[in-house]
Design a protein around this motif. Structure first.
Motif, PDB file in Angstrom:
ATOM      1  N   VAL A   1      -5.521 -13.897   4.947  1.00 29.47           N
ATOM      2  CA  VAL A   1      -4.733 -12.667   4.940  1.00 29.47           C
ATOM      3  C   VAL A   1      -3.437 -12.972   4.203  1.00 29.47           C
ATOM      4  N   THR A   2      -3.133 -12.166   3.213  1.00 30.54           N
ATOM      5  CA  THR A   2      -1.874 -12.279   2.481  1.00 30.54           C
ATOM      6  C   THR A   2      -1.157 -10.949   2.617  1.00 30.54           C
ATOM      7  N   ALA A   3       0.077 -11.009   3.102  1.00 31.98           N
ATOM      8  CA  ALA A   3       0.840  -9.780   3.338  1.00 31.98           C
ATOM      9  C   ALA A   3       2.298 -10.004   2.977  1.00 31.98           C
ATOM     10  N   PRO A   4       2.970  -8.949   2.518  1.00 33.14           N
ATOM     11  CA  PRO A   4       4.398  -9.064   2.256  1.00 33.14           C
ATOM     12  C   PRO A   4       5.182  -9.046   3.572  1.00 33.14           C
ATOM     13  N   GLU A   5       6.323  -9.723   3.559  1.00 37.48           N
ATOM     14  CA  GLU A   5       7.208  -9.723   4.725  1.00 37.48           C
ATOM     15  C   GLU A   5       7.511  -8.304   5.163  1.00 37.48           C
ATOM     16  N   GLY A   6       7.489  -8.099   6.481  1.00 35.66           N
ATOM     17  CA  GLY A   6       7.881  -6.816   7.024  1.00 35.66           C
ATOM     18  C   GLY A   6       6.785  -5.769   7.073  1.00 35.66           C
TER      19      GLY A   6
ATOM     20  N   GLY B   1       1.437  -8.360  14.938  1.00 37.08           N
ATOM     21  CA  GLY B   1       0.364  -8.320  13.954  1.00 37.08           C
ATOM     22  C   GLY B   1       0.173  -9.649  13.259  1.00 37.08           C
ATOM     23  N   GLU B   2       1.261 -10.332  12.950  1.00 34.56           N
ATOM     24  CA  GLU B   2       1.150 -11.643  12.311  1.00 34.56           C
ATOM     25  C   GLU B   2       0.397 -12.630  13.199  1.00 34.56           C
ATOM     26  N   ARG B   3       0.568 -12.515  14.514  1.00 33.10           N
ATOM     27  CA  ARG B   3      -0.114 -13.412  15.454  1.00 33.10           C
ATOM     28  C   ARG B   3      -1.540 -12.970  15.754  1.00 33.10           C
ATOM     29  N   GLU B   4      -1.783 -11.665  15.776  1.00 35.08           N
ATOM     30  CA  GLU B   4      -3.065 -11.143  16.240  1.00 35.08           C
ATOM     31  C   GLU B   4      -4.097 -10.904  15.149  1.00 35.08           C
ATOM     32  N   ILE B   5      -3.667 -10.824  13.895  1.00 29.97           N
ATOM     33  CA  ILE B   5      -4.596 -10.393  12.856  1.00 29.97           C
ATOM     34  C   ILE B   5      -5.775 -11.347  12.673  1.00 29.97           C
TER      35      ILE B   5
ATOM     36  N   HIS C   1      -0.820 -15.631   5.319  1.00 32.44           N
ATOM     37  CA  HIS C   1       0.267 -15.936   4.390  1.00 32.44           C
ATOM     38  C   HIS C   1       1.186 -14.722   4.327  1.00 32.44           C
ATOM     39  N   VAL C   2       2.415 -14.892   4.760  1.00 31.15           N
ATOM     40  CA  VAL C   2       3.401 -13.822   4.690  1.00 31.15           C
ATOM     41  C   VAL C   2       4.397 -14.224   3.607  1.00 31.15           C
ATOM     42  N   LEU C   3       4.430 -13.426   2.544  1.00 23.05           N
ATOM     43  CA  LEU C   3       5.219 -13.761   1.360  1.00 23.05           C
ATOM     44  C   LEU C   3       6.318 -12.730   1.133  1.00 23.05           C
ATOM     45  N   PRO C   4       7.361 -13.135   0.427  1.00 27.99           N
ATOM     46  CA  PRO C   4       8.358 -12.135   0.032  1.00 27.99           C
ATOM     47  C   PRO C   4       7.683 -11.045  -0.811  1.00 27.99           C
ATOM     48  N   LEU C   5       8.118  -9.814  -0.655  1.00 30.21           N
ATOM     49  CA  LEU C   5       7.516  -8.700  -1.389  1.00 30.21           C
ATOM     50  C   LEU C   5       7.466  -8.965  -2.892  1.00 30.21           C
ATOM     51  N   HIS C   6       8.475  -9.632  -3.440  1.00 32.87           N
ATOM     52  CA  HIS C   6       8.486  -9.852  -4.889  1.00 32.87           C
ATOM     53  C   HIS C   6       7.373 -10.801  -5.357  1.00 32.87           C
ATOM     54  N   ARG C   7       6.582 -11.322  -4.434  1.00 37.18           N
ATOM     55  CA  ARG C   7       5.462 -12.188  -4.810  1.00 37.18           C
ATOM     56  C   ARG C   7       4.103 -11.514  -4.639  1.00 37.18           C
TER      57      ARG C   7
ATOM     58  N   GLY D   1      -1.388  -3.567  -9.775  1.00 36.07           N
ATOM     59  CA  GLY D   1      -1.128  -2.733 -10.937  1.00 36.07           C
ATOM     60  C   GLY D   1       0.036  -3.239 -11.770  1.00 36.07           C
ATOM     61  N   GLY D   2       0.291  -4.536 -11.698  1.00 32.19           N
ATOM     62  CA  GLY D   2       1.361  -5.137 -12.492  1.00 32.19           C
ATOM     63  C   GLY D   2       2.761  -4.944 -11.929  1.00 32.19           C
ATOM     64  N   ALA D   3       2.870  -4.398 -10.728  1.00 32.67           N
ATOM     65  CA  ALA D   3       4.190  -4.159 -10.128  1.00 32.67           C
ATOM     66  C   ALA D   3       4.170  -4.607  -8.668  1.00 32.67           C
ATOM     67  N   ASN D   4       5.367  -4.863  -8.159  1.00 32.18           N
ATOM     68  CA  ASN D   4       5.458  -5.188  -6.737  1.00 32.18           C
ATOM     69  C   ASN D   4       4.955  -4.006  -5.923  1.00 32.18           C
ATOM     70  N   ARG D   5       4.103  -4.319  -4.959  1.00 31.10           N
ATOM     71  CA  ARG D   5       3.542  -3.283  -4.106  1.00 31.10           C
ATOM     72  C   ARG D   5       3.165  -3.935  -2.771  1.00 31.10           C
ATOM     73  N   PRO D   6       3.370  -3.273  -1.655  1.00 35.41           N
ATOM     74  CA  PRO D   6       3.151  -3.894  -0.350  1.00 35.41           C
ATOM     75  C   PRO D   6       1.672  -3.946   0.060  1.00 35.41           C
ATOM     76  N   VAL D   7       0.876  -4.652  -0.716  1.00 36.81           N
ATOM     77  CA  VAL D   7      -0.558  -4.739  -0.467  1.00 36.81           C
ATOM     78  C   VAL D   7      -0.839  -5.852   0.542  1.00 36.81           C
ATOM     79  N   VAL D   8      -1.664  -5.530   1.537  1.00 35.60           N
ATOM     80  CA  VAL D   8      -2.179  -6.528   2.469  1.00 35.60           C
ATOM     81  C   VAL D   8      -3.587  -6.850   2.002  1.00 35.60           C
ATOM     82  N   MET D   9      -3.836  -8.116   1.698  1.00 37.83           N
ATOM     83  CA  MET D   9      -5.137  -8.539   1.191  1.00 37.83           C
ATOM     84  C   MET D   9      -5.861  -9.379   2.233  1.00 37.83           C
ATOM     85  N   VAL D  10      -7.091  -8.991   2.515  1.00 39.16           N
ATOM     86  CA  VAL D  10      -7.956  -9.731   3.426  1.00 39.16           C
ATOM     87  C   VAL D  10      -9.117 -10.245   2.589  1.00 39.16           C
TER      88      VAL D  10
END
Length: 140
Positions: free
Chosen positions: A5-10, A16-20, A49-55, A59-68
């Motif tokens: 799981v890769t998600a932006p901070e916040g 959710g970070e513990r339970e996902i 993996h919880v990353l800063p949003l800028h990572r 679509g070539g732009a920062n977006r708050p996508v959660v990837m499983v």
């Protein structure tokens, strides 16, 4: 069977970070029809993996996508119905564990299959047949 799981901070709540991962693991086990199978349950794991949003990009732009991302041997979730069951469950789990403003289109779920014999635990290579044999033996 790793789940990443890769998600932006916040975006995920602190709970959710513990339970996902435990909830996604249970969803995979259920979709696989392996509830109660000790061998199968023991080989399901993963990382969050919880990353800063800028990572995080879409679509070539920062977006708050959660990837499983789920990695399975080619026998895992073998039918379209089993894959749909996991995807539906995973999307619901992400929705429940994210902050209220998380949009469904910002949840991406990907199932990746290893070729037969491309799965290993420790130094042991497993074919699909060997995995089925081990899981079947654990069911008794």
């Amino acid at each position: 069977m790793p789940i990443t799981v890769t998600a932006p901070e916040g975006v995920l709540t602190p709970a959710g970070e513990r339970e996902i991962l435990p909830r996604l693991s249970a969803a995979l086990i259920e979709a696989s029809g392996a509830t109660g199978n000790s061998f199968f349950t023991a080989i399901v794991g993963g990382t969050v993996h919880v990353l800063p949003l800028h990572r995080i990009y879409a679509g070539g732009a920062n977006r708050p996508v959660v990837m499983v991302e789920l990695k399975l041997p080619n026998i895992g979730l073998a039918s379209i119905e089993a894959r749909n069951s996991f995807i539906t469950a995973a999307a619901g789990i992400v929705a429940e564990l994210c902050e209220p403003n998380h949009r469904p289109e910002n949840t991406w779920i990907n199932i990746v299959n290893a070729p037969d014999g491309g799965w290993g635990i420790g130094d042991r290579q497993y074919t699909g047949e060997a995995l089925i044999t081990a899981a079947t033996a654990a069911a008794y």
